[in-house]
Design a protein around this motif. Structure first.
Motif, mmCIF file in Angstrom:
data_model
loop_
_atom_site.group_PDB
_atom_site.id
_atom_site.type_symbol
_atom_site.label_atom_id
_atom_site.label_comp_id
_atom_site.label_asym_id
_atom_site.label_seq_id
_atom_site.Cartn_x
_atom_site.Cartn_y
_atom_site.Cartn_z
ATOM 1 N N PHE A 74 10.079 -28.429 53.063
ATOM 2 C CA PHE A 74 9.952 -27.851 51.725
ATOM 3 C C PHE A 74 11.259 -27.239 51.247
ATOM 4 O O PHE A 74 12.111 -26.860 52.037
ATOM 5 C CB PHE A 74 8.879 -26.761 51.713
ATOM 6 N N ASN A 130 9.628 -22.349 54.235
ATOM 7 C CA ASN A 130 8.253 -22.012 54.623
ATOM 8 C C ASN A 130 8.081 -21.799 56.121
ATOM 9 O O ASN A 130 7.068 -22.180 56.708
ATOM 10 C CB ASN A 130 7.262 -23.102 54.158
ATOM 11 N N LEU A 131 9.055 -21.181 56.772
ATOM 12 C CA LEU A 131 8.884 -20.837 58.184
ATOM 13 C C LEU A 131 7.961 -19.629 58.282
ATOM 14 O O LEU A 131 7.845 -18.841 57.352
ATOM 15 C CB LEU A 131 10.233 -20.498 58.814
ATOM 16 N N TRP A 132 7.286 -19.487 59.414
ATOM 17 C CA TRP A 132 6.377 -18.363 59.617
ATOM 18 C C TRP A 132 7.150 -17.196 60.210
ATOM 19 O O TRP A 132 7.657 -17.289 61.334
ATOM 20 C CB TRP A 132 5.230 -18.803 60.547
ATOM 21 N N PRO A 133 7.220 -16.076 59.491
ATOM 22 C CA PRO A 133 8.128 -15.006 59.902
ATOM 23 C C PRO A 133 7.715 -14.251 61.160
ATOM 24 O O PRO A 133 8.559 -13.622 61.795
ATOM 25 C CB PRO A 133 8.122 -14.049 58.695
ATOM 26 N N HIS A 134 6.451 -14.339 61.534
ATOM 27 C CA HIS A 134 6.007 -13.542 62.671
ATOM 28 C C HIS A 134 6.179 -14.296 63.987
ATOM 29 O O HIS A 134 5.840 -13.775 65.051
ATOM 30 C CB HIS A 134 4.554 -13.119 62.492
ATOM 31 N N MET A 135 6.686 -15.519 63.951
ATOM 32 C CA MET A 135 6.928 -16.279 65.189
ATOM 33 C C MET A 135 8.414 -16.561 65.339
ATOM 34 O O MET A 135 9.138 -16.669 64.344
ATOM 35 C CB MET A 135 6.209 -17.630 65.110
ATOM 36 N N TYR A 191 14.127 -14.643 65.558
ATOM 37 C CA TYR A 191 13.156 -14.697 64.481
ATOM 38 C C TYR A 191 13.817 -15.285 63.234
ATOM 39 O O TYR A 191 14.995 -15.046 62.986
ATOM 40 C CB TYR A 191 12.591 -13.309 64.190
ATOM 41 N N ALA A 225 13.968 -14.528 60.210
ATOM 42 C CA ALA A 225 14.625 -13.633 59.258
ATOM 43 C C ALA A 225 16.101 -13.433 59.597
ATOM 44 O O ALA A 225 16.897 -13.067 58.738
ATOM 45 C CB ALA A 225 13.904 -12.295 59.221
ATOM 46 N N ARG A 226 16.479 -13.648 60.863
ATOM 47 C CA ARG A 226 17.865 -13.419 61.276
ATOM 48 C C ARG A 226 18.760 -14.621 61.027
ATOM 49 O O ARG A 226 19.951 -14.566 61.287
ATOM 50 C CB ARG A 226 17.899 -13.107 62.778
ATOM 51 N N ARG A 238 10.708 -28.400 63.120
ATOM 52 C CA ARG A 238 9.261 -28.178 63.189
ATOM 53 C C ARG A 238 8.500 -29.423 62.742
ATOM 54 O O ARG A 238 7.494 -29.790 63.349
ATOM 55 C CB ARG A 238 8.880 -26.982 62.315
ATOM 56 N N HIS A 262 3.148 -20.582 53.254
ATOM 57 C CA HIS A 262 2.970 -20.573 54.706
ATOM 58 C C HIS A 262 1.746 -21.379 55.097
ATOM 59 O O HIS A 262 1.715 -22.046 56.123
ATOM 60 C CB HIS A 262 2.785 -19.131 55.201
ATOM 61 N N GLN A 289 -0.074 -12.053 60.333
ATOM 62 C CA GLN A 289 0.781 -11.487 59.299
ATOM 63 C C GLN A 289 0.058 -10.377 58.549
ATOM 64 O O GLN A 289 0.662 -9.378 58.181
ATOM 65 C CB GLN A 289 1.224 -12.576 58.322
ATOM 66 N N ARG A 343 0.277 -7.159 60.559
ATOM 67 C CA ARG A 343 1.597 -6.531 60.500
ATOM 68 C C ARG A 343 1.866 -5.907 59.136
ATOM 69 O O ARG A 343 2.413 -4.811 59.047
ATOM 70 C CB ARG A 343 2.674 -7.573 60.791
ATOM 71 N N ILE A 391 10.762 -8.136 62.562
ATOM 72 C CA ILE A 391 10.431 -9.432 62.003
ATOM 73 C C ILE A 391 10.894 -9.584 60.553
ATOM 74 O O ILE A 391 11.425 -10.610 60.196
ATOM 75 C CB ILE A 391 8.905 -9.645 62.053
ATOM 76 N N ALA A 429 13.447 -8.695 58.429
ATOM 77 C CA ALA A 429 14.777 -8.087 58.415
ATOM 78 C C ALA A 429 15.142 -7.547 57.042
ATOM 79 O O ALA A 429 14.854 -8.165 56.041
ATOM 80 C CB ALA A 429 15.817 -9.128 58.825
#
Lengths: 256, 233
Positions: free
Chosen positions: A98, A102-107, A148, A150-151, A164, B131, B153, B156, B231, B233
């Motif tokens: 996409f 659309n990555l899942w931020p909690h993984m 993660y 976000a980094r 993915r 998502h 999510q 959190r 998570i 940031a």
């Protein structure tokens, strides 16, 4: 004769009163790279989302490897809409990347990559991690596995998104404007990975504004305008000698 | 004057009864923990009803939330303890009596399920559809998407709001003393009747609750901030 990997038949899509796709038909053969170009609102993203059934077409059909994703064959040639479980089964053969990653931020990065192989294909943790490492290596991000999302930079996140999608080993990779959200410096790292995938023989449909990529990497280019394929052909023909006036204007606006 | 004030405030009396009072505080924790589990479970169910495709389920969920959010905790606990066993006993033709601990857990759990339902609903509706579409595109079932992508999510994101509601719930557990559940307040009330010195006892109880809640909420807030910062940031 083997069925084409993707066959789109007279696809129409209407949102309320607005008809976005007005009868689109085309085939994509195995190992080919097809680029879709056109102005915003021409229906390119909607077409891609109809192929993996994120949008349900108003009429027409989409066949993946000869199997319709929209309808299931019934008795006496009667067709009924596909139930979700079967749509999901066919979706495994379609990878999509996409515009917004659309990555899942909690993984973690590798968590994102192996989630579907584990939940959908039932892979055990060890095999899934090995598969994840291989996919991440293919997009040159093996060292970021435990970070993660976000980094990561935008270009890195998009490459994780590609990994993915690749992890499910799909027949076709769909790209919906994969570099449109990226800064120009980061665009090239993603295009580079896409070029490598194409060279490896991946079947790809790419919706893009990157005319250079479309010209250099595609086997075929389709120009969409107002929900219809205005012109299509080999990149040299389309970019070198465009037949339609609209395409001529579009190219002059977009090609530097 | 300060002599008699000092005598009146002699917290030594509170200290003398500490074993009994700590046992009472433990009961507050047990009621809190059990009611929290009930409230979270029912709250999640109600939230799922509220976001369902079908209007009849959405209406049921809204009904649940409106009834229990607008009910005072004390009224609900008393009603569950005195009225509900009569109703149920009538239906199955036996005499029923509820253990006051059970009544408190059910009463408080139902009231707070209304609050948690709204918290969960807000969290669920704020998960970007992108998502979910990514999960669908990979062939994941709706159930897998909910448990692996949406719910983690939601937890959190809603943790800070939930901490506030957990604190309210813990404070509310003091009302169980009024239906004879031996929590800290009940013990203090009983001892006061014997000792006839309300000042040190009630003040001690108030201070105890204050210290416990302040400590717990500080720790929970610090933990949830660190968890989220890792998570988002």
């Amino acid at each position: 004769m083997t069925a084409p990997t993707i066959r789109v038949v007279d696809l129409h899509k209407r949102f309320g009163a607005l008809e976005v796709l007005k009868g689109v038909s085309f085939d994509v053969e195995r190992g080919k790279v097809v680029s879709m170009i056109g102005a915003s609102g021409s229906g390119k993203s909607t077409l891609l989302r109809c192929i993996n059934h994120l949008e349900t077409p108003s009429s027409g059909d989409v066949l993946i490897g000869g199997e319709s994703i929209c309808f299931r064959p019934g008795r006496n040639g009667e067709r009924s809409p596909r139930p979700l479980s079967e749509i999901n089964r066919i979706r495994r053969d379609l990878g999509i990347v996409f515009q917004q990653f659309n990555l899942w931020p909690h993984m973690t990065v590798v968590g994102n990559v192996i989630e579907a192989p584990r939940r959908v294909l039932g892979l055990a943790r060890k095999e899934a991690l090995a598969l994840g490492a291989a996919c991440l290596a293919r997009v040159h991000l093996a060292d970021k596995a435990t970070q993660y999302p976000a980094r990561l930079s935008g270009g890195q996140q998009q490459r994780v998104a590609i990994a993915r999608a690749l992890a499910m080993q799909p027949k076709v990779m769909l790209f919906d404007e994969p570099t449109s959200s990226l800064d120009p410096e980061l665009t090239e790292e993603v295009l580079g990975v896409m070029r490598e995938l194409a060279a490896d023989g991946t079947t790809m449909i790419v919706v893009t504004h990157e005319m250079g990529f479309a010209r250099d990497v595609s086997d075929r280019v389709m120009f969409l305008h107002n929900g219809l394929i205005e012109e299509e052909g080999a990149p040299e023909a389309l970019f070198g000698a465009p037949k339609s006036e609209r395409l001529r204007q579009f190219i002059s606006k977009h090609v530097r | 004057m300060s002599e008699s004030l000092h005598q009146a405030f002699d917290l030594g009396l509170f200290w003398e009864y500490r074993k009994v009072l700590i046992a009472g505080l433990a009961v507050n924790f047990y009621v809190f923990a059990a009611a929290a589990v009930v409230a979270l479970g029912i709250g999640l169910g109600a939230a799922l009803l509220r976001v369902n495709r079908l209007p009849v389920f959405r209406w049921l969920g809204t009904l649940h939330v409106e009834i229990f959010r607008n009910a005072p905790e004390y009224i609900m606990v008393v009603w569950v303890h005195f009225v509900l066993p009569l109703l149920l006993g009538y239906l199955i033709r036996t005499r029923l009596e509820f253990n006051p601990f059970v009544s408190s857990v059910i009463g408080l759990g139902l009231v707070y399920s209304g609050y948690f339902a709204e918290t969960f609903r807000a969290g669920i509706e704020n998960i970007p559809i992108a998502h979910i579409e990514a999960g669908r595109s990979l062939g994941m079932s709706e159930r897998a998407i909910f448990w692996r992508i949406v719910l983690p999510q939601v937890v959190r994101r809603m943790l800070p709001e939930s901490v506030n509601q957990f604190i309210s719930l813990f404070k509310a557990t003091t009302i169980v003393s009024l239906i004879a559940v031996p929590d800290l307040m009940y013990d203090v009330t009983m001892i006061t009747q014997q000792e006839m010195r309300p000042l040190p006892l009630y003040t001690g109880a108030a201070l105890t609750y204050f210290v416990v809640i302040l400590a717990a909420s500080s720790v929970l807030r610090a933990l949830s901030e660190r968890w989220r910062a890792k998570i988002y940031a």
